[in-house]
Scaffold this active site. Structure first.
Site, PDB file in Angstrom:
ATOM      1  N   CYS A   1     -11.805   6.912  -2.201  1.00 34.32           N
ATOM      2  CA  CYS A   1     -12.236   5.681  -1.541  1.00 34.32           C
ATOM      3  C   CYS A   1     -13.325   4.987  -2.371  1.00 34.32           C
ATOM      4  O   CYS A   1     -14.371   5.585  -2.650  1.00 34.32           O
ATOM      5  CB  CYS A   1     -12.772   5.983  -0.143  1.00 34.32           C
ATOM      6  SG  CYS A   1     -13.371   4.508   0.721  1.00 34.32           S
TER       7      CYS A   1
ATOM      8  N   ASN B   1       0.944   6.902  -5.592  1.00 33.56           N
ATOM      9  CA  ASN B   1       0.479   5.821  -4.731  1.00 33.56           C
ATOM     10  C   ASN B   1       0.155   4.606  -5.589  1.00 33.56           C
ATOM     11  O   ASN B   1      -0.588   4.718  -6.558  1.00 33.56           O
ATOM     12  CB  ASN B   1      -0.747   6.287  -3.945  1.00 33.56           C
ATOM     13  CG  ASN B   1      -1.330   5.234  -3.031  1.00 33.56           C
ATOM     14  OD1 ASN B   1      -2.532   5.147  -2.836  1.00 33.56           O
ATOM     15  ND2 ASN B   1      -0.484   4.407  -2.425  1.00 33.56           N
TER      16      ASN B   1
ATOM     17  N   GLU C   1      -0.340  -0.662   1.696  1.00 32.40           N
ATOM     18  CA  GLU C   1      -0.318  -2.083   2.014  1.00 32.40           C
ATOM     19  C   GLU C   1       1.074  -2.578   2.388  1.00 32.40           C
ATOM     20  O   GLU C   1       1.248  -3.307   3.359  1.00 32.40           O
ATOM     21  CB  GLU C   1      -0.843  -2.887   0.815  1.00 32.40           C
ATOM     22  CG  GLU C   1      -2.324  -2.731   0.563  1.00 32.40           C
ATOM     23  CD  GLU C   1      -3.169  -3.344   1.665  1.00 32.40           C
ATOM     24  OE1 GLU C   1      -2.957  -4.535   1.986  1.00 32.40           O
ATOM     25  OE2 GLU C   1      -4.020  -2.628   2.205  1.00 32.40           O
TER      26      GLU C   1
ATOM     27  N   HIS D   1      -3.649   7.747  -6.580  1.00 33.17           N
ATOM     28  CA  HIS D   1      -3.608   6.284  -6.602  1.00 33.17           C
ATOM     29  C   HIS D   1      -3.850   5.866  -8.053  1.00 33.17           C
ATOM     30  O   HIS D   1      -4.923   6.127  -8.605  1.00 33.17           O
ATOM     31  CB  HIS D   1      -4.695   5.700  -5.687  1.00 33.17           C
ATOM     32  CG  HIS D   1      -4.649   4.209  -5.584  1.00 33.17           C
ATOM     33  ND1 HIS D   1      -5.175   3.530  -4.504  1.00 33.17           N
ATOM     34  CD2 HIS D   1      -4.127   3.249  -6.401  1.00 33.17           C
ATOM     35  CE1 HIS D   1      -5.000   2.234  -4.678  1.00 33.17           C
ATOM     36  NE2 HIS D   1      -4.374   2.052  -5.833  1.00 33.17           N
TER      37      HIS D   1
END
Length: 311
Positions: free
Chosen positions: A78, A179, A204, A146
């Site tokens: 994050c 991701n 998203e 990610h």
């Protein structure tokens, strides 16, 4: 909803460990077994994602959740300002923090009754594969990557680096989930092929098209999505329903044709405080949508899908 349409393994929102332990109101909003979270058979399998930097605090939080999920996922990616300030998420990717991360993963892996997984972002200077190897050696059983670097202000700037995800996959023997770079159905298999990943995580894109995992393209007219979502909202316990969240999901579903940029639409949706009112706003015939805001006189049944409001 996404379970109905091909999503094999939903995740919860990121749960801040110390806040979950100490704040009953926060617990009620994020994960509450009293409303069926992780209890009902239709809410499994389920991965609960937690965040923090103190090993003992993370363990206490995970112990509170482990009987209601199938894996605990440690957020190590994050990039939000609060995460960096408070020392969790992407702030733990810095090399000086690796010993702490290893300690956390080892502790949770050795103590919990469910596996510990990790979600990471890319680390500069090609350090991501080494970080992944460390996670595996510490007891992590699955890594989600990610494929972008952490940035508090440009979290999704540019394309994800699928080659970097491939490098992580080549470095470890545990499953790797890719991701990033999923905008439509065609990207799912393409990303699997380019990364060699064992699975694809979508964030998203699934907010706009919750049917993506069953191979359905983003519909030009999302009336069926809206109706199904609001039908589900009407069935969940009141404690699990948020009118604010429902409004946001409607804006997401309408993004391809409404783009949430109409002042009239925004104001009407903001005034909706019940599920029928939200449905009326979302499905109102476009020719009858005007600034008078006398919108509740229209019957929901009269709002035909082909007349879905487009500004």
């Amino acid at each position: 909803m996404v379970r109905r349409h091909g999503c094999a393994l939903p995740y919860t929102q990121m749960i801040i460990a110390n806040q979950f332990i100490s704040d009953a109101e926060y617990r009620a909003k994020t994960f509450a077994t009293s409303r069926g979270d992780g209890i009902n058979t239709d809410d499994r399998p389920l991965v609960v994602q937690i965040a923090g930097s103190d090993p003992d605090t993370l363990l206490e939080c995970a112990r509170m959740l482990q009987n209601h999920c199938d894996a605990i996922d440690l957020n190590l990616g994050c990039p939000q300002h609060r995460a960096i300030t408070d020392g969790y998420g992407a702030s733990l990717l810095h090399k000086e923090k690796w010993p702490t991360v290893s300690q956390i993963v080892r502790l949770l892996s050795a103590t919990l009754s469910v596996p510990i997984w990790c979600k990471i972002r890319l680390i500069p200077n090609n350090q991501t594969p080494a970080f992944a190897e460390m996670l595996q050696a510490s007891g992590c059983k699955l890594i989600t990557v990610h494929g972008r670097y952490a940035s508090a202000t440009r979290r999704r700037n540019g394309a994800a680096d699928l080659d970097a995800i491939r490098a992580v996959k080549d470095a470890v023997s545990i499953p790797v989930v890719a991701n990033g770079n999923v905008r439509g159905v065609e990207d799912l298999q393409r990303n699997m092929r380019l990364t060699g990943a064992d699975g694809i995580m979508v964030g998203e894109a699934i907010l706009v098209n919750p049917y993506i995992f069953e191979g359905s393209q983003t519909p030009e007219n999302p009336s069926d999505i809206i109706r199904e979502y609001l039908e589900i909202c009407a069935q969940v316990p009141p404690a699990a329903f948020s009118i604010i969240s429902a409004r946001q999901h409607i804006r997401n579903f309408l993004r391809p044709n409404v783009r949430s940029n109409s002042p009239q639409f925004k104001e009407a949706l903001q005034r909706a405080v019940t599920i029928p009112e939200i449905l009326t706003v979302a499905m109102i015939p476009k020719k009858q949508f005007c600034r008078t805001w006398n919108i509740w006189i229209f019957s929901v049944e009269l709002a035909k899908p082909e007349n879905l409001f487009i500004p």
